[in-house]
Design a protein around this motif. Sequence first.
Motif, PDB file in Angstrom:
ATOM      1  N   ARG A 126       7.050  12.837  -9.274  1.00  0.00           N
ATOM      2  CA  ARG A 126       5.670  13.017  -9.484  1.00  0.00           C
ATOM      3  C   ARG A 126       5.441  14.352  -9.877  1.00  0.00           C
ATOM      4  NH1 ARG A 126       2.520   9.680  -4.820  1.00  0.00           N
ATOM      5  NH2 ARG A 126       1.341  11.758  -4.677  1.00  0.00           N
TER       6      ARG A 126
ATOM      7  N   ARG B 171      11.699  15.389   6.521  1.00  0.00           N
ATOM      8  CA  ARG B 171      11.228  15.523   7.859  1.00  0.00           C
ATOM      9  C   ARG B 171      12.469  15.453   8.710  1.00  0.00           C
ATOM     10  NH1 ARG B 171       6.187  16.711   9.091  1.00  0.00           N
ATOM     11  NH2 ARG B 171       5.113  17.524   7.554  1.00  0.00           N
TER      12      ARG B 171
ATOM     13  N   PRO C 216       2.902  20.725   6.034  1.00  0.00           N
ATOM     14  CA  PRO C 216       2.298  19.314   5.643  1.00  0.00           C
ATOM     15  C   PRO C 216       2.889  18.686   4.364  1.00  0.00           C
ATOM     16  CG  PRO C 216       0.664  20.553   6.358  1.00  0.00           C
ATOM     17  CD  PRO C 216       1.724  21.557   6.236  1.00  0.00           C
ATOM     18  N   SER C 217       3.076  17.642   4.143  1.00  0.00           N
ATOM     19  CA  SER C 217       3.898  17.027   3.019  1.00  0.00           C
ATOM     20  C   SER C 217       2.846  16.131   2.389  1.00  0.00           C
ATOM     21  CB  SER C 217       5.210  16.578   3.323  1.00  0.00           C
ATOM     22  OG  SER C 217       5.394  15.737   2.600  1.00  0.00           O
ATOM     23  N   ILE C 218       2.898  15.645   1.109  1.00  0.00           N
ATOM     24  CA  ILE C 218       2.068  14.706   0.653  1.00  0.00           C
ATOM     25  C   ILE C 218       2.222  13.258   1.325  1.00  0.00           C
ATOM     26  CG2 ILE C 218       2.012  13.300  -1.617  1.00  0.00           C
ATOM     27  CD1 ILE C 218       3.147  15.776  -2.954  1.00  0.00           C
ATOM     28  N   VAL C 219       3.483  13.204   1.817  1.00  0.00           N
ATOM     29  CA  VAL C 219       3.774  11.887   2.686  1.00  0.00           C
ATOM     30  C   VAL C 219       3.039  11.947   3.860  1.00  0.00           C
ATOM     31  CG1 VAL C 219       5.746  11.095   4.040  1.00  0.00           C
ATOM     32  CG2 VAL C 219       6.205  12.018   1.959  1.00  0.00           C
TER      33      VAL C 219
ATOM     34  N   LEU D 106      -2.811   5.467   5.193  1.00  0.00           N
ATOM     35  CA  LEU D 106      -2.152   4.380   5.301  1.00  0.00           C
ATOM     36  C   LEU D 106      -2.417   3.867   6.943  1.00  0.00           C
ATOM     37  CD1 LEU D 106       0.921   4.019   3.146  1.00  0.00           C
ATOM     38  CD2 LEU D 106      -1.231   3.115   2.741  1.00  0.00           C
TER      39      LEU D 106
ATOM     40  N   LYS E 100      25.231  24.291  12.370  1.00  0.00           N
ATOM     41  CA  LYS E 100      25.140  23.709  11.328  1.00  0.00           C
ATOM     42  C   LYS E 100      24.908  24.445   9.836  1.00  0.00           C
ATOM     43  CE  LYS E 100      23.349  19.227  13.230  1.00  0.00           C
ATOM     44  NZ  LYS E 100      23.325  19.623  14.587  1.00  0.00           N
TER      45      LYS E 100
ATOM     46  N   ASP F 186       2.924  16.222  -8.724  1.00  0.00           N
ATOM     47  CA  ASP F 186       2.832  17.024  -7.551  1.00  0.00           C
ATOM     48  C   ASP F 186       4.054  17.300  -6.720  1.00  0.00           C
ATOM     49  OD1 ASP F 186       3.246  14.548  -6.461  1.00  0.00           O
ATOM     50  OD2 ASP F 186       1.035  14.186  -5.375  1.00  0.00           O
ATOM     51  N   SER F 187       5.283  17.244  -7.384  1.00  0.00           N
ATOM     52  CA  SER F 187       6.378  17.462  -6.773  1.00  0.00           C
ATOM     53  C   SER F 187       7.061  16.663  -5.704  1.00  0.00           C
ATOM     54  CB  SER F 187       6.764  18.987  -6.550  1.00  0.00           C
ATOM     55  OG  SER F 187       6.259  19.095  -5.110  1.00  0.00           O
ATOM     56  N   LEU F 188       6.473  15.299  -5.600  1.00  0.00           N
ATOM     57  CA  LEU F 188       7.271  14.402  -4.773  1.00  0.00           C
ATOM     58  C   LEU F 188       8.311  13.583  -5.550  1.00  0.00           C
ATOM     59  CD1 LEU F 188       7.071  12.994  -1.885  1.00  0.00           C
ATOM     60  CD2 LEU F 188       5.465  11.469  -2.734  1.00  0.00           C
TER      61      LEU F 188
ATOM     62  N   ASP G  25      11.515   9.231   4.678  1.00  0.00           N
ATOM     63  CA  ASP G  25      11.481  10.421   4.458  1.00  0.00           C
ATOM     64  C   ASP G  25      12.608  11.204   4.728  1.00  0.00           C
ATOM     65  OD1 ASP G  25      10.466  13.209   4.739  1.00  0.00           O
ATOM     66  OD2 ASP G  25       8.798  12.913   5.598  1.00  0.00           O
TER      67      ASP G  25
ATOM     68  N   ILE H 278      -0.458  10.447   2.742  1.00  0.00           N
ATOM     69  CA  ILE H 278      -0.069   8.954   2.463  1.00  0.00           C
ATOM     70  C   ILE H 278       0.118   8.451   3.647  1.00  0.00           C
ATOM     71  CG2 ILE H 278       1.593   7.315   1.639  1.00  0.00           C
ATOM     72  CD1 ILE H 278       2.231   9.381  -0.492  1.00  0.00           C
TER      73      ILE H 278
ATOM     74  N   LYS I 127       0.890  -1.284   0.061  1.00  0.00           N
ATOM     75  CA  LYS I 127      -0.059   0.092   0.061  1.00  0.00           C
ATOM     76  C   LYS I 127       0.809   1.327   0.024  1.00  0.00           C
ATOM     77  CE  LYS I 127      -3.972  -1.799   2.241  1.00  0.00           C
ATOM     78  NZ  LYS I 127      -4.867  -1.786   3.616  1.00  0.00           N
ATOM     79  N   GLN I 128       1.960   1.208   0.653  1.00  0.00           N
ATOM     80  CA  GLN I 128       2.763   2.506   0.911  1.00  0.00           C
ATOM     81  C   GLN I 128       3.381   2.541  -0.385  1.00  0.00           C
ATOM     82  OE1 GLN I 128       5.434   3.121   4.716  1.00  0.00           O
ATOM     83  NE2 GLN I 128       6.157   1.734   3.243  1.00  0.00           N
TER      84      GLN I 128
ATOM     85  N   ASP J   8       8.093  18.688  -2.966  1.00  0.00           N
ATOM     86  CA  ASP J   8       7.352  18.701  -1.698  1.00  0.00           C
ATOM     87  C   ASP J   8       8.121  17.845  -0.659  1.00  0.00           C
ATOM     88  OD1 ASP J   8       4.630  18.578  -0.400  1.00  0.00           O
ATOM     89  OD2 ASP J   8       5.320  16.496  -0.416  1.00  0.00           O
ATOM     90  N   ASN J   9       8.779  16.874  -1.146  1.00  0.00           N
ATOM     91  CA  ASN J   9       9.451  15.728  -0.266  1.00  0.00           C
ATOM     92  C   ASN J   9      10.319  14.956  -1.247  1.00  0.00           C
ATOM     93  OD1 ASN J   9      10.337  14.222   1.814  1.00  0.00           O
ATOM     94  ND2 ASN J   9       8.200  14.454   2.813  1.00  0.00           N
TER      95      ASN J   9
ATOM     96  N   ALA K 287       7.183  22.232  10.214  1.00  0.00           N
ATOM     97  CA  ALA K 287       7.350  21.961   8.738  1.00  0.00           C
ATOM     98  C   ALA K 287       6.035  21.980   8.443  1.00  0.00           C
ATOM     99  CB  ALA K 287       8.151  20.700   8.582  1.00  0.00           C
TER     100      ALA K 287
ATOM    101  N   ALA L 240       0.916   4.198  -2.792  1.00  0.00           N
ATOM    102  CA  ALA L 240       0.546   5.178  -2.580  1.00  0.00           C
ATOM    103  C   ALA L 240       1.635   6.276  -3.216  1.00  0.00           C
ATOM    104  CB  ALA L 240       0.317   5.538  -1.124  1.00  0.00           C
ATOM    105  N   LEU L 241       2.850   5.737  -3.401  1.00  0.00           N
ATOM    106  CA  LEU L 241       3.966   6.719  -3.828  1.00  0.00           C
ATOM    107  C   LEU L 241       4.061   6.584  -5.356  1.00  0.00           C
ATOM    108  CD1 LEU L 241       6.698   5.677  -1.014  1.00  0.00           C
ATOM    109  CD2 LEU L 241       5.828   8.115  -1.630  1.00  0.00           C
TER     110      LEU L 241
ATOM    111  N   VAL M 218      11.424  10.838  -0.937  1.00  0.00           N
ATOM    112  CA  VAL M 218      11.096   9.618  -0.282  1.00  0.00           C
ATOM    113  C   VAL M 218      12.027   8.445  -0.857  1.00  0.00           C
ATOM    114  CG1 VAL M 218       9.449   7.948   0.324  1.00  0.00           C
ATOM    115  CG2 VAL M 218       8.800  10.369   0.171  1.00  0.00           C
TER     116      VAL M 218
ATOM    117  N   VAL N 177      17.027  18.572  12.419  1.00  0.00           N
ATOM    118  CA  VAL N 177      18.067  18.226  11.357  1.00  0.00           C
ATOM    119  C   VAL N 177      17.444  17.121  10.752  1.00  0.00           C
ATOM    120  CG1 VAL N 177      20.149  17.255  11.066  1.00  0.00           C
ATOM    121  CG2 VAL N 177      19.976  18.771  12.752  1.00  0.00           C
TER     122      VAL N 177
END
Lengths: 285, 269
Positions: free
Chosen positions: A157, A227, B207-210, B217, B38, A159-161, A224, B213, A122-123, A205-206, B205, A126-127, A208, A233
């Motif tokens: 993607r 985050r 919210p991200s698309i992650v 899930l 840093k 949507d910038s992922l 991720d 997801i 599923k993970q 956006d991220n 931060a 979704a990605l 992964v 950090v």
Amino acid sequence: MKAELFEDMTIEDYHDRLDVQSKTMLKEFIDCPARYKYKYFDGGVEKEKQKDHMNLGHAVHTLALEPHLFDKTYYILPEGIVRNKKHKAFQEQLKEANGRKIIRTEDLVNIEGMANSLKANKQALALLDAPGKIEASIFWTDPETGLKCRARPDFMRDDSLIVDLKMSYTAEPKLFQNTAFNMCYDVSAALTTRGYEALYGKKPDNYVFLVIEPEPPYIVEGYDAFRPFEDGVSYLNVGNTRLNAALNRLVECKKTGHWPGYNNGIKPLGIPYYAKKLLDEGAAA
Amino acid sequence: MTKELITKDENYAYANPQQFEGAQRIAKSLSASTMIPKEYQGNVANCLIALEIAQRTKSSPFMVMQNIDIIHGRPSWRSTYIIAAVNACGRFEPLRFEMFGEGETRACVAWTVAKGFELPKGVGGLADAKEQKLPIIEGPEVSMAMAKAEGWSTKKGSKWITMPELMLRYRSAAFFGRLYAPEILMGMQTDSEIYDVSPVEYKEASPSIVDTINEDLAEPIIDVEEVEEVEVETETEETAEGNEEPEKEYKPFPGDAPAGENGDLLEQE
């Protein structure tokens, strides 16, 4: 040089561009500048050759992300044929493959297993189940150092992922951390993020890492990079620091012509961390 | 000092190519240090800016790096730095804080006198000094009413609620610095001012698309009561039809944790 995107560039053409810094080249430089020089300036390698294990990883990419290209790209070597160019049977198979990359039947089982696991996870779904660009090549110039750079995100993607598919012998968090750091995945994430930024004028956006283990039950995990993992950090922060240091050091090496090995000068030989622990516990005598 | 800071530009990092070249070399060596924050490690450009600010404020680059935070993408001084810089700039005696009022009228004024001026004995605070018509240097008053009106204290997680006494002093020091020693602040605000004045709420931060997801899930929450009800019904039916299976003996898998009598081993661990 303005950032450029090449959606149809083949992986071979991409690997041929040794005048442009890639994640593989930068990892080599971080590991050992002298070896980087040997490989990329002194003809140590003609190009970033695909190794067998990389073939395996790339085959999983293809089967999971672009299944229609799998048969065009890979040739399955029948069981019982030894992979030796001196053997006539193998020579015949090479003719049959007609330039396609060779994959052993026993590897195909795992490649299909991994691709199926990704489709069932599923993970991963979704990605990956989203519109976007698969293995598009980005070229840009680093404004700080003037070095030309390139990146080829597995899946960008719309949507910038950004999804970076990694085959790792373990996806377990603590163990994968070691692999990821040793393999400079942080630098890779930072480099790709900069390429995206140079191209689109904004950060993705991220980023992964979608990690899959190459053996049954083909466990899949996502990690991720954006985050923070502690005290604000993030993995990307670490990557940016290492990337900046590597690019600046590379400019310095080019300028001075000095390409160090591992150390600058003769260093005291130390002992591993586990030995220190043993000594502390008095168990090493 | 102001005149000196403005006119001797040729000493600074961006004054000319030669100066820039030299400053860049210093910035490179600083960026290689792991003792700096840093944001500066491996980042020559940030180090260069810190170096420039250090030259202008006549302070050490290391101190500048330790005292500038990037908040909402803008460099800002730490409040403690403002107080230290005002005290150390050589024009004033150390800052003093006059606190008065209660509740919403609780307020603070940062004040001092010129360097070298000795306050007569018996002058305990701002009121005494004013009464004796001493040449005091007085910053603007900052009150809790002001914090409320400006929206500083109504932000989520505002320090004005949890530590108002400290915030009153910090803000009055920042106002004093901006008024009487603007060259030290170089147009930069303090960290707390940026938090307070920023139009967007401060978040760790965005919210991200992650996140979406992960939410999708997330394991569905099972209503425990519902499950128990189903189990009871099934058991009753099976018993009624005589299909109840004998209890199976548990055979541990190789590598399973020791159970039964050896279970206390786990507790010891």
